[in-house]
Write an enzyme that holds these catalytic residues in place. Sequence first.
Site, PDB file in Angstrom:
ATOM      1  N   LYS A   1      17.555  21.225  19.119  1.00 29.02           N
ATOM      2  CA  LYS A   1      17.999  19.882  18.679  1.00 29.02           C
ATOM      3  C   LYS A   1      17.928  19.006  19.987  1.00 29.02           C
ATOM      4  CE  LYS A   1      22.056  20.817  17.267  1.00 29.02           C
ATOM      5  NZ  LYS A   1      22.124  22.205  17.314  1.00 29.02           N
TER       6      LYS A   1
ATOM      7  N   ARG B   1      29.302  17.759  12.452  1.00 27.80           N
ATOM      8  CA  ARG B   1      29.182  19.512  12.248  1.00 27.80           C
ATOM      9  C   ARG B   1      29.892  19.799  11.211  1.00 27.80           C
ATOM     10  NH1 ARG B   1      27.489  20.114  17.991  1.00 27.80           N
ATOM     11  NH2 ARG B   1      27.189  22.364  18.389  1.00 27.80           N
TER      12      ARG B   1
ATOM     13  N   ARG C   1      18.886  30.550  28.473  1.00 30.79           N
ATOM     14  CA  ARG C   1      18.640  28.963  28.679  1.00 30.79           C
ATOM     15  C   ARG C   1      19.377  28.426  29.839  1.00 30.79           C
ATOM     16  NH1 ARG C   1      20.254  25.027  23.821  1.00 30.79           N
ATOM     17  NH2 ARG C   1      22.786  25.787  24.106  1.00 30.79           N
TER      18      ARG C   1
ATOM     19  N   ARG D   1      25.169  26.942  30.517  1.00 28.03           N
ATOM     20  CA  ARG D   1      26.197  26.461  30.281  1.00 28.03           C
ATOM     21  C   ARG D   1      27.397  27.735  30.018  1.00 28.03           C
ATOM     22  NH1 ARG D   1      24.639  23.147  24.840  1.00 28.03           N
ATOM     23  NH2 ARG D   1      26.435  24.318  23.842  1.00 28.03           N
TER      24      ARG D   1
ATOM     25  N   ARG E   1      30.090  30.633  17.835  1.00 27.12           N
ATOM     26  CA  ARG E   1      29.246  29.372  17.545  1.00 27.12           C
ATOM     27  C   ARG E   1      28.464  29.489  16.167  1.00 27.12           C
ATOM     28  NH1 ARG E   1      26.670  28.473  22.916  1.00 27.12           N
ATOM     29  NH2 ARG E   1      25.513  26.514  22.372  1.00 27.12           N
TER      30      ARG E   1
HETATM   31  P1  AMP Z   1      26.464  21.658  21.704  1.00 24.39           P
HETATM   32  O1  AMP Z   1      25.970  20.924  23.193  1.00 24.39           O
HETATM   33  O2  AMP Z   1      25.912  20.491  20.606  1.00 24.39           O
HETATM   34  O3  AMP Z   1      25.852  22.964  21.394  1.00 24.39           O
HETATM   35  O4  AMP Z   1      27.920  21.431  21.680  1.00 24.39           O
HETATM   36  C1  AMP Z   1      28.790  22.346  22.564  1.00 24.39           C
HETATM   37  C2  AMP Z   1      30.195  22.433  22.054  1.00 24.39           C
HETATM   38  O5  AMP Z   1      30.823  21.252  21.978  1.00 24.39           O
HETATM   39  C3  AMP Z   1      30.479  23.070  20.795  1.00 24.39           C
HETATM   40  O6  AMP Z   1      30.302  24.498  20.661  1.00 24.39           O
HETATM   41  C4  AMP Z   1      31.746  22.639  20.128  1.00 24.39           C
HETATM   42  O7  AMP Z   1      32.671  23.136  20.861  1.00 24.39           O
HETATM   43  C5  AMP Z   1      31.706  21.188  20.897  1.00 24.39           C
HETATM   44  N1  AMP Z   1      31.088  20.225  19.906  1.00 24.39           N
HETATM   45  C6  AMP Z   1      29.890  19.597  20.143  1.00 24.39           C
HETATM   46  N2  AMP Z   1      29.673  18.620  19.058  1.00 24.39           N
HETATM   47  C7  AMP Z   1      30.867  18.797  18.246  1.00 24.39           C
HETATM   48  C8  AMP Z   1      30.952  18.115  16.977  1.00 24.39           C
HETATM   49  N3  AMP Z   1      30.305  17.497  16.382  1.00 24.39           N
HETATM   50  N4  AMP Z   1      32.229  18.656  16.366  1.00 24.39           N
HETATM   51  C9  AMP Z   1      32.992  19.662  16.890  1.00 24.39           C
HETATM   52  N5  AMP Z   1      32.653  20.266  18.197  1.00 24.39           N
HETATM   53  C10 AMP Z   1      31.652  19.826  18.732  1.00 24.39           C
END
Ligand code: AMP
Length: 223
Positions: free
Chosen positions: A15, A88, A127, A161, A172
């Site tokens: 994404k 989400r 990554r 990360r 996740r």
């Molecule tokens: P990402 O970078 O999109 O993989 O997000 C990393 C982490 O941020 C996720 O595993 C969640 O802990 C939190 N997170 C990101 N976006 C959301 C969302 N829309 N709702 C809830 N938690 C989020």
Amino acid sequence: MTINIILLGPPGAGKGTQARKLVEDRGLVQLSTGDMLRAARSSGTEMGKRVAEVMDRGQLVTDEIVIGLIREKLSEGGNGFIFDGFPRTLAQADALGQLLEETGMVLDAVVEMQVDDEALVRRITGRYTCGNCGEVYHDDTKPTKVAGVCDVCGSTDLRRRADDNEHSLKTRLLEYYKKTSPLIGYYYAKGKLAPVDGLADMDRVSDQIAAVLPLSREIATGT
Ligand code: AMP
């Protein structure tokens, strides 16, 4: 013409990579709640401290917090938005629908990036990204040309990360299947869903997304 799209898919589906490309090619504004939350945690605010632990475990942050973050950013405008990692949950999807309606914006398409679970584990555990320009790399499939130096901007600030490890990834993925995957049916029912093969190489995936965009506007305006 403004375009507003959601990139939907499990962690590691690509994404962020596709969002960056759409920013470059079409001048869209990327709204990544993951990036916003990482910025909040590194700024050391109260909210940042609260979310850091939740993120590292691989769990979802509360709907209230992420909806608040998105609400703030929607006023910034531009050629349209790419929602990356948001919504989400079904509650977030409903909230986004309401926010878009309030601001007179149309959701054109929800691009579902389909990738199988084994590929996700491989992608995520290798990554790393450039802390300066955000370019994404991978130990096996896309290492930097010079070890430790970003190909794009020359920065040596390459980062992994905290939640890109096998343990957090399991949580996740579970969070994705329990709470996020129902959005596939939700947006299908709304006539917005556009599945793409996220396993194809990066340019093929971009082509598939590009093919969806003008079509989605025609559907939205009924022309
Ligand atoms: P990402 O970078 O999109 O993989 O997000 C990393 C982490 O941020 C996720 O595993 C969640 O802990 C939190 N997170 C990101 N976006 C959301 C969302 N829309 N709702 C809830 N938690 C989020």
